[in-house]
Motif scaffolding. Structure first.
Motif, PDB file in Angstrom:
ATOM      1  N   THR A 117       0.819  -1.208   0.000  1.00  0.00           N
ATOM      2  CA  THR A 117       0.000   0.000   0.000  1.00  0.00           C
ATOM      3  C   THR A 117       0.855   1.262   0.000  1.00  0.00           C
ATOM      4  N   GLU A 120      -2.603   7.030   1.411  1.00  0.00           N
ATOM      5  CA  GLU A 120      -3.618   7.710   0.606  1.00  0.00           C
ATOM      6  C   GLU A 120      -3.214   9.135   0.250  1.00  0.00           C
ATOM      7  N   GLU A 121      -2.544   9.810   1.185  1.00  0.00           N
ATOM      8  CA  GLU A 121      -2.171  11.214   0.920  1.00  0.00           C
ATOM      9  C   GLU A 121      -1.073  11.339  -0.139  1.00  0.00           C
ATOM     10  N   GLY A 123      -1.115   9.175  -2.799  1.00  0.00           N
ATOM     11  CA  GLY A 123      -1.634   8.482  -3.959  1.00  0.00           C
ATOM     12  C   GLY A 123      -2.222   9.392  -5.014  1.00  0.00           C
ATOM     13  N   ASN A 129      -3.749   2.767  -5.196  1.00  0.00           N
ATOM     14  CA  ASN A 129      -2.658   2.952  -4.243  1.00  0.00           C
ATOM     15  C   ASN A 129      -2.342   1.654  -3.500  1.00  0.00           C
TER      16      ASN A 129
END
Length: 259
Positions: A117, A120-121, A123, A129
């Motif tokens: 992974t 998220e920040e 991606g 992601n």
């Protein structure tokens, strides 16, 4: 009645034309183009990999980014055990894609799903992601000959090629019920008891019920003949449930094979 229908259909057609014209006048907003952040994503050329015991335990995933003007660092993580991967990947200015080597250490005969992974920040909103790679460390399979498989459920017998693992007392029945679907089971060291028979797809599609799975409920040995009280299961709501019961599948090993 016919006249009313005619007038109604004519009016309805007019309304449809007006609505179509109005929809043509609507200006659609383009999807927003991200300008901030690293905009990274991750993928793999192959997501299902099988390794022999002596193969190097490694595979490659690709980390890429949409925004390449400046140097950047993309962080990686996984919850899988026995997996080693870099905690971060550094990009120089102008670099768009990096190969990332992942190593693993899992027992022979086992499988694991490795999900990697990107935070998220970091991606890219229009790409993934995360990536999941399914890896299997297989046995070295040795041919021991052709026996006879008798299926009480299907009412047939046929010549059955049999393999044995070099590294363990595990047996594989090639193309058993259906071509491309082997049956694999593990016997005790003295070959007297069944140690493992995981639920396995037979390749037979049972109408609207879908794939039929075989689950052995035990084993009886009589010389070179193994009898397996079997359960035929189907997938119901994500879990296997018994559908056929009370039948026995029989395997006779090749003549001369010392079981």
């Amino acid at each position: 009645m016919k006249a009313i229908t005619k007038y109604f259909l004519t009016a309805l057609a007019g309304v449809s034309l007006i609505l179509a014209a109005c929809s043509d006048d609507i200006e659609r907003e383009p999807s927003p183009v991200p300008t901030d952040g690293i905009q990274a994503y991750i993928y793999a050329d192959a997501t299902s990999l099988t390794y022999l015991p002596n193969d190097e335990q490694t595979f490659v995933v690709k980390v890429a980014r949409q925004k390449t003007e400046e140097a950047a660092t993309v962080h990686l993580s996984t919850d899988a055990t026995g997996i080693t991967l870099p905690a971060a990947v550094d990009f120089a200015a102008g670099e768009a894609v990096k190969d990332v080597q992942v190593t693993f250490d899992i027992p022979i005969g086992s499988s694991v799903a490795v999900t990697i992974t990107i935070p998220e920040e970091e991606g890219y909103i229009y790409a993934d992601n995360t990536v999941t790679v399914n890896i299997t460390r297989d046995y070295t399979w040795l041919n021991i000959g052709t026996g006879v498989y008798t299926s009480q459920l299907f009412g047939q017998s046929w010549p059955q090629p049999i393999q044995r693992a070099k590294e363990a007392n595990v047996y594989k029945l090639l193309d058993c019920i259906t071509e491309g679907y082997p049956m694999i089971f593990t016997l005790s060291a003295d070959n007297q008891t069944l140690e493992a028979w995981d639920p396995q797809p037979t390749g037979y599609e049972d109408g609207a019920n879908g794939m039929l799975y075989f689950v052995a409920a035990g084993m009886k040995r009589n010389g070179n003949i193994l009898s397996f009280p079997m359960i035929g299961a189907i997938n119901v709501g994500g879990s296997l449930q018994a559908y056929y019961q009370g039948f026995t599948e029989t395997l006779e090993f090749p003549e001369g094979f010392d079981l």
